[in-house]
Design an enzyme around this catalytic site. Structure first.
Site, PDB file in Angstrom:
ATOM      1  N   TYR A 103       0.818  -1.212   0.000  1.00 59.01           N
ATOM      2  CA  TYR A 103       0.000   0.000   0.000  1.00 59.01           C
ATOM      3  C   TYR A 103       0.857   1.269   0.000  1.00 59.01           C
ATOM      4  CZ  TYR A 103      -3.989  -3.012   1.136  1.00 59.01           C
ATOM      5  OH  TYR A 103      -4.965  -3.986   1.123  1.00 59.01           O
ATOM      6  N   ASP A 182      -0.591 -11.745   7.740  1.00 57.85           N
ATOM      7  CA  ASP A 182      -0.604 -12.306   9.076  1.00 57.85           C
ATOM      8  C   ASP A 182       0.714 -12.198   9.795  1.00 57.85           C
ATOM      9  OD1 ASP A 182      -2.924 -13.151   7.827  1.00 57.85           O
ATOM     10  OD2 ASP A 182      -1.808 -14.849   7.079  1.00 57.85           O
ATOM     11  N   HIS A 434       5.008  -6.377  -4.192  1.00 62.20           N
ATOM     12  CA  HIS A 434       3.588  -6.644  -4.397  1.00 62.20           C
ATOM     13  C   HIS A 434       2.770  -5.376  -4.250  1.00 62.20           C
ATOM     14  CE1 HIS A 434       3.918  -6.740  -0.050  1.00 62.20           C
ATOM     15  NE2 HIS A 434       2.618  -6.525   0.020  1.00 62.20           N
ATOM     16  N   TYR A 515     -11.427  -1.004  -0.245  1.00 70.70           N
ATOM     17  CA  TYR A 515     -11.493  -0.515   1.129  1.00 70.70           C
ATOM     18  C   TYR A 515     -10.204   0.144   1.582  1.00 70.70           C
ATOM     19  CZ  TYR A 515      -8.589  -3.934   3.687  1.00 70.70           C
ATOM     20  OH  TYR A 515      -7.542  -4.649   4.208  1.00 70.70           O
ATOM     21  N   ARG A 516      -9.128  -0.019   0.841  1.00 74.41           N
ATOM     22  CA  ARG A 516      -7.876   0.693   1.086  1.00 74.41           C
ATOM     23  C   ARG A 516      -7.002   0.502  -0.132  1.00 74.41           C
ATOM     24  NH1 ARG A 516      -5.009  -2.456   5.970  1.00 74.41           N
ATOM     25  NH2 ARG A 516      -3.609  -0.687   5.821  1.00 74.41           N
TER      26      ARG A 516
END
Length: 572
Positions: A103, A182, A434, A515-516
């Site tokens: 992100y 995770d 990524h 959502y983000r």
């Protein structure tokens, strides 16, 4: 005079030097680093991320570049930095841990912003309340830190944490805050403010937060909810709240207080800097069992999702289950070259061979049972009977599989034990990086198959392998598409950027919003939420300009630009 590699917009070198001098006086020379032409922009690693730029850059490495990094040691120092930034009109980009992989990392949306690293020094677990089952944390507390705190203080047998999903770890405003599947290295506060999701029954982190302390753009300190009521016997707090002051006893028990509920204003926003937060912890359920259900065919996704919906609504599925594509698990267990010599996207035959080799399905469903044995057995009977309607479905507990597998890792994360094992899928290709694409859909077999088909087709057309997972909430699904690329290959970076822009447009046409997102895509996604002549954005901009008239806190975060920066010049 120290010249940064990227000056903040509209700031002269003279003004920036004056700003730096005041910052040094406020936090100490050792807590200020200016990014100059002599700095090597090293992409680092998940465990040692750069705070200068996006380590998984899809644009030029220095496109989202900080001018300097400041590491405050306390809330008063954060307040002082905000006051100084207002004086000189210097934009700030607050972060917590700064990983936010996929992100944008810790990089600022506005080139030349000063990164405020809250994670280096402000990393205390301030309180763990057993009776109330909550913790109070600073931005630098990671999931691994909080888990270890419980272990070290003999509390793990009483309270569990929830481990957040996917590399979202993080940055603060990317608090900002972020997420890798995770992993334990992400900020609890950061991930929550970015509305990240985990896997246990407490997997909706934003739902489980309660009470925040926020430095406003003015430099004032505010506590939300019950925290706004002084605790009798504590020193007067009408103007300033210090670290040592006793808070209201109900601050982290009841989130709403009285009057308008303000916490949401500081979620995925640029309206303040969150310096403390309460997070509810999960009481030990008295029993636990993880499981895996494999589905052999690609089209089984449709039936599986329709089976999941009533089970999730009735809370027979207690936690946040995931349906993972075969290549996500394959990436954890090895790189692409371990399975094939194919350079382009893998076809169905190759995917079936990988599934057979790993004794997995084309889709793999991970979940867990919580509570006393009789409760778990009853739930498992219903779950197993329901999914047995899918031909070829197979059922596993961790002890059923002797060789190393993802279920063994899931067994830890589904009970709130952080791991770093799943980071391996990023190395599916050489120089692995990524980009996450994260649309939302309803829990419907029709929607799941259509969304999967749309995204898979575009991903393969662009020359990449489809890797993804559906995480099932109470009434919706997060579809996390993991776009893995070689960050040293300019053509792959160009293609993956074009791909995700196309995916945003495709999904918006079906009413699926993300959502983000990554820094480079915030403007585009914000513009898809445009009902009624963009009233939502106009509302957000009005609040931003009112609370932050100088536009110093995270300009451009979530597509919200203050009036001090002309949107047409800066948006992407």
């Amino acid at each position: 005079m120290t010249t940064p590699l990227a000056l903040p917009p509209n700031i002269t070198q003279k003004t920036f030097t004056e700003f730096l001098n005041e910052v040094r006086n406020a936090v100490g020379t050792e807590n200020l680093r200016v990014i100059t032409a002599n700095d090597q922009l090293d992409d680092g690693s998940y465990l040692n991320p750069p705070h200068t730029h996006d380590p998984h850059h899809i644009l030029d490495r220095d496109y989202f570049l900080a001018s300097a990094i400041v590491c405050p040691r306390s809330v008063p120092e954060v307040q002082a930095l905000v006051v100084i930034a207002n004086k000189y009109r210097v934009p700030l980009w607050p972060i917590s841990i700064g990983r936010n992989s996929g992100y944008g990392g810790a990089a600022p949306r506005l080139r030349g912003s000063v990164v405020i690293d809250l994670g280096k020094h402000m990393s205390r677990v301030l309180d763990v309340n057993i009776d109330g089952a909550y913790a109070v944390v600073e931005p630098g507390v990671t999931f691994a830190d909080l888990h270890q705190y419980l272990v070290d203080n003999g509390l793990r047998d009483k309270l569990w944490i929830d481990v957040r999903r996917f590399l979202a770890a993080l940055s603060f405003f990317h608090l900002i805050y972020m997420q890798v599947p995770d992993l334990g290295g992400g900020s609890v506060l950061g991930n929550t403010v970015e509305r990240g999701v985990g896997y246990t029954p407490y997997g909706d982190h934003w739902m489980m937060h309660c009470g925040m302390e926020v430095v406003l753009p003015s430099g004032e300190l505010m506590r939300t909810g019950m925290g706004a009521m002084p605790q009798p016997g504590a020193k007067d707090s009408s103007t300033t709240l210090s670290d040592g002051e006793a808070p209201n006893k109900c601050w982290h028990l009841f989130p709403y207080g009285f009057g308008p509920y303000n916490d949401g204003l500081f979620s995925q926003s640029n309206l303040g800097i969150v310096t403390k937060m309460g997070i509810w912890l999960m009481p030990n359920p008295g029993g636990y069992q993880s499981y895996l259900i494999t589905f052999p065919k690609e089209e089984d996704l449709h039936k599986a999702v329709d089976i999941i919906r009533p089970l999730r609504l009735q809370m027979i599925l207690q936690n946040v289950p995931t349906i993972r594509h075969i290549l996500l698990d394959a990436g954890v267990m090895g790189s692409k070259t371990d399975y094939t010599s194919t350079q382009g996207p893998l076809d169905d035959e190759e995917l079936d061979k990988i599934a057979e080799k790993l004794n997995l399905g084309r889709w793999n469903f991970y979940g867990a049972l919580y509570g006393p044995e009789k409760v778990r057995n009853s739930l498992w009977t219903i779950i197993k009977d329901s999914f047995s309607a899918i031909d070829g479905a197979k059922f596993f507990f961790p002890d059923d599989i002797k060789e190393p597998c993802v279920l063994h890792t899931r067994h830890k994360t589904l009970q709130g034990i952080p791991t770093y094992d799943e980071l391996k899928w990023i190395d599916w290709v050489p120089n692995g990086a990524h980009l996450f694409f994260s649309p939302i859909s309803k829990i419907s077999g029709d929607d799941a198959m259509l969304q999967y088909s749309v995204t898979k087709t575009r991903v393969r057309e662009a020359g990449f392998d489809f890797i993804g997972t559906f995480s099932v909430g109470m009434r919706e699904m997060h579809h996390i598409v993991c776009l893995v690329f070689n960050r040293k290959n300019a053509d792959e970076k160009r293609r993956v950027h074009a791909l995700v822009r196309q995916l945003i447009a495709d999904c918006a046409a079906y009413g699926w919003g993300e959502y983000r997102t990554h820094l480079a895509l915030m403007d585009q996604i914000a513009e898809t939420y445009n009902w009624n002549n963009n009233v939502l954005m106009r509302f957000n901009e009005s609040i931003k300009n009112s609370l932050d008239p100088n536009g110093i806190i995270a300009p451009g975060k979530s597509g919200v630009w203050p009036s001090t920066y002309k949107k047409s010049l800066y948006k992407l």
